[in-house]
Scaffold this active site. Structure first.
Site, PDB file in Angstrom:
ATOM      1  N   ARG A 123       0.790  -1.158   0.011  1.00 31.28           N
ATOM      2  CA  ARG A 123       0.148  -0.097  -0.036  1.00 31.28           C
ATOM      3  C   ARG A 123       1.061   1.189   0.089  1.00 31.28           C
ATOM      4  NH1 ARG A 123      -3.796   0.015   4.763  1.00 31.28           N
ATOM      5  NH2 ARG A 123      -4.324   2.031   3.740  1.00 31.28           N
TER       6      ARG A 123
ATOM      7  N   ASN B 175      -7.180   9.749   6.510  1.00 28.33           N
ATOM      8  CA  ASN B 175      -6.239   8.965   5.516  1.00 28.33           C
ATOM      9  C   ASN B 175      -4.786   8.841   5.911  1.00 28.33           C
ATOM     10  OD1 ASN B 175      -8.642   8.908   3.866  1.00 28.33           O
ATOM     11  ND2 ASN B 175      -7.928  10.621   2.553  1.00 28.33           N
TER      12      ASN B 175
ATOM     13  N   HIS C 265      -5.479   8.641  11.922  1.00 23.40           N
ATOM     14  CA  HIS C 265      -5.064   7.128  11.603  1.00 23.40           C
ATOM     15  C   HIS C 265      -3.616   6.742  11.192  1.00 23.40           C
ATOM     16  CE1 HIS C 265      -9.760   6.353  10.917  1.00 23.40           C
ATOM     17  NE2 HIS C 265      -9.491   6.530  12.083  1.00 23.40           N
TER      18      HIS C 265
ATOM     19  N   CYS D 196      10.071   1.237  22.300  1.00 21.82           N
ATOM     20  CA  CYS D 196      10.274   2.621  22.779  1.00 21.82           C
ATOM     21  C   CYS D 196       9.397   3.851  22.199  1.00 21.82           C
ATOM     22  CB  CYS D 196      11.628   3.084  22.774  1.00 21.82           C
ATOM     23  SG  CYS D 196      12.366   3.605  20.783  1.00 21.82           S
TER      24      CYS D 196
ATOM     25  N   CYS E 140      13.996  -0.719  15.037  1.00 20.35           N
ATOM     26  CA  CYS E 140      14.291   0.618  15.555  1.00 20.35           C
ATOM     27  C   CYS E 140      15.657   1.040  15.600  1.00 20.35           C
ATOM     28  CB  CYS E 140      13.546   0.750  16.810  1.00 20.35           C
ATOM     29  SG  CYS E 140      13.763   2.451  17.382  1.00 20.35           S
TER      30      CYS E 140
ATOM     31  N   THR F 164     -16.309  10.205   3.015  1.00 28.22           N
ATOM     32  CA  THR F 164     -16.010   9.337   4.295  1.00 28.22           C
ATOM     33  C   THR F 164     -17.351   8.590   4.057  1.00 28.22           C
ATOM     34  OG1 THR F 164     -15.367   8.640   6.414  1.00 28.22           O
ATOM     35  CG2 THR F 164     -16.468  10.773   6.095  1.00 28.22           C
TER      36      THR F 164
HETATM   37  P1  OAD Z   1     -14.513   4.132   3.111  1.00 31.47           P
HETATM   38  O1  OAD Z   1     -14.082   3.237   2.231  1.00 31.47           O
HETATM   39  O2  OAD Z   1     -15.494   3.738   4.244  1.00 31.47           O
HETATM   40  O3  OAD Z   1     -15.595   5.373   2.415  1.00 31.47           O
HETATM   41  C1  OAD Z   1     -15.319   6.067   1.412  1.00 31.47           C
HETATM   42  C2  OAD Z   1     -16.316   6.924   1.048  1.00 31.47           C
HETATM   43  O4  OAD Z   1     -15.772   7.732   0.040  1.00 31.47           O
HETATM   44  C3  OAD Z   1     -17.789   6.397   0.686  1.00 31.47           C
HETATM   45  O5  OAD Z   1     -18.537   7.096   1.194  1.00 31.47           O
HETATM   46  C4  OAD Z   1     -17.682   6.822  -1.133  1.00 31.47           C
HETATM   47  O6  OAD Z   1     -19.096   6.804  -1.225  1.00 31.47           O
HETATM   48  C5  OAD Z   1     -16.586   8.167  -0.901  1.00 31.47           C
HETATM   49  N1  OAD Z   1     -16.331   8.167  -2.357  1.00 31.47           N
HETATM   50  C6  OAD Z   1     -15.863   7.532  -3.318  1.00 31.47           C
HETATM   51  N2  OAD Z   1     -15.285   8.080  -4.396  1.00 31.47           N
HETATM   52  C7  OAD Z   1     -15.438   9.288  -3.956  1.00 31.47           C
HETATM   53  C8  OAD Z   1     -14.858  10.716  -4.734  1.00 31.47           C
HETATM   54  N3  OAD Z   1     -14.202  10.625  -5.948  1.00 31.47           N
HETATM   55  N4  OAD Z   1     -15.035  11.856  -3.927  1.00 31.47           N
HETATM   56  C9  OAD Z   1     -15.728  11.679  -2.743  1.00 31.47           C
HETATM   57  N5  OAD Z   1     -16.194  10.738  -1.991  1.00 31.47           N
HETATM   58  C10 OAD Z   1     -15.772   9.597  -2.846  1.00 31.47           C
HETATM   59  O7  OAD Z   1     -13.544   4.982   3.666  1.00 31.47           O
HETATM   60  P2  OAD Z   1     -13.476   5.930   4.999  1.00 31.47           P
HETATM   61  O8  OAD Z   1     -14.533   6.456   5.399  1.00 31.47           O
HETATM   62  O9  OAD Z   1     -12.039   6.938   4.768  1.00 31.47           O
HETATM   63  O10 OAD Z   1      -9.089   3.270   8.788  1.00 31.47           O
HETATM   64  O11 OAD Z   1     -12.813   4.591   6.091  1.00 31.47           O
HETATM   65  C11 OAD Z   1     -12.739   5.023   7.333  1.00 31.47           C
HETATM   66  C12 OAD Z   1     -11.622   4.235   8.014  1.00 31.47           C
HETATM   67  O12 OAD Z   1     -11.994   2.904   7.808  1.00 31.47           O
HETATM   68  C13 OAD Z   1     -10.270   4.392   7.476  1.00 31.47           C
HETATM   69  O13 OAD Z   1      -9.358   5.630   7.651  1.00 31.47           O
HETATM   70  C14 OAD Z   1      -9.660   3.514   7.494  1.00 31.47           C
HETATM   71  C15 OAD Z   1     -10.533   2.241   7.656  1.00 31.47           C
HETATM   72  O14 OAD Z   1     -10.642   1.014   8.254  1.00 31.47           O
HETATM   73  C16 OAD Z   1      -7.923   2.794   8.972  1.00 31.47           C
HETATM   74  O15 OAD Z   1      -6.942   2.298   8.255  1.00 31.47           O
HETATM   75  C17 OAD Z   1      -7.467   2.843  10.326  1.00 31.47           C
END
Ligand code: OAD
Length: 249
Positions: A68, A100, A117, A128, A152, A193
């Site tokens: 990634r 992100n 995150h 540490c 580390c 999101t």
């Molecule tokens: P998701 O994959 O849950 O949601 C992505 C969102 O982006 C969805 O609501 C889509 O409709 C929207 N989307 C898609 N294309 C888009 C575009 N071109 N413009 C605007 N929006 C668009 O991702 P997150 O909500 O970021 O955590 O997920 C939250 C967390 O869940 C992440 O930070 C990650 C994951 O587990 C960790 O890694 C700790």
């Protein structure tokens, strides 16, 4: 696309909170988590993104994060990331709370940001807690040989990706600072999101309860769509381009 009162509120905002999720980076070619082609549709989070997964198989976890990391390094910030950096400069008090880990907000020039995150380019010592930015050399590892995984430089212990995993609590001073900011903001803007992760989504709910005008940018309905005052139902690039041009006229 943008209601006049939303543009005016953003233009006059004294304190502007922006919460972003994976959707803002979709146009940069970084997969989201839950949508079509999303990471959690193709990979199991419990095998890759929990403390026990790392304990069980650190090599597998590192291999996945390094894959990634490469995608993120090869991507470039898109106009929506740049528009947020511009917005930051226009507003007296600004905070970007991003979920992100791809580093694109930083590379677009957003300075007032909290990476709730973590950052996929960073490693953290399991002993540490030293945090550093990984080099490419550190990332060429043989997943079956733990000695080749990042360690580390300070204490020699095994390092892990500096990412908030499932089951972990937010690092001190991150989500609290964002909530404090949300309490006093006059506009809350949420972009890309699903709202599936509670605390970042709650920032916008909190701002709305405290009287902020709230706007969501998302081509699909999310758990926040019924909370916000305005839903701009389109991609982040198109919406942010339109916002900047509306603010300029
Ligand atoms: P998701 O994959 O849950 O949601 C992505 C969102 O982006 C969805 O609501 C889509 O409709 C929207 N989307 C898609 N294309 C888009 C575009 N071109 N413009 C605007 N929006 C668009 O991702 P997150 O909500 O970021 O955590 O997920 C939250 C967390 O869940 C992440 O930070 C990650 C994951 O587990 C960790 O890694 C700790």
């Amino acid at each position: 696309m943008w209601p006049k009162n939303a543009v005016e509120a953003i233009s006059n905002a004294k304190q502007l909170l922006v919460v972003t999720g994976a959707g803002i980076s979709a146009a940069s070619g970084i997969p989201t988590f839950r949508g079509e082609g999303g990471l959690w549709r193709n990979y199991r989070f419990d095998e890759l993104a929990t403390p026990s997964a790392f304990e069980r198989d650190p090599g597998l976890v590192w291999t996945w994060y390094q894959m990634r990391r490469k995608v993120c390094l090869n991507a470039t910030p898109n106009p929506a990331h740049h528009a947020l950096a511009t917005l930051e400069q226009r507003c007296e008090r600004f905070l970007l709370a991003t979920q992100n880990v791809d580093g694109l907000h930083r590379r677009a020039g957003s300075l007032k940001r909290i990476c709730l995150h973590g950052d996929i380019l960073d490693a953290r010592c399991t002993r540490c807690q030293n945090i550093w930015t990984l080099t490419d050399e550190e990332c060429i590892a043989d997943e079956n040989d733990p000695q080749t995984l990042p360690h580390c430089a300070r204490c020699g212990a095994l390092a892990r990706p500096h990412i908030l995993w499932f089951g972990e609590t937010y690092w001190p001073g991150t989500i609290e600072t964002a909530f404090q900011f949300a309490s006093g903001c006059d506009v809350g803007l949420v972009i890309g999101t699903s709202g599936a992760v509670g605390p970042p989504a709650a920032l916008i709910e909190h701002a709305a309860r405290r009287g902020a005008m709230t706007v969501e940018i998302n081509p699909n309905p999310s758990s926040l769509s019924s909370v916000v005052e305005h839903l701009i139902q389109t991609g982040a690039v198109e919406a942010m381009r339109a916002l900047i041009s509306a603010l300029d006229t």
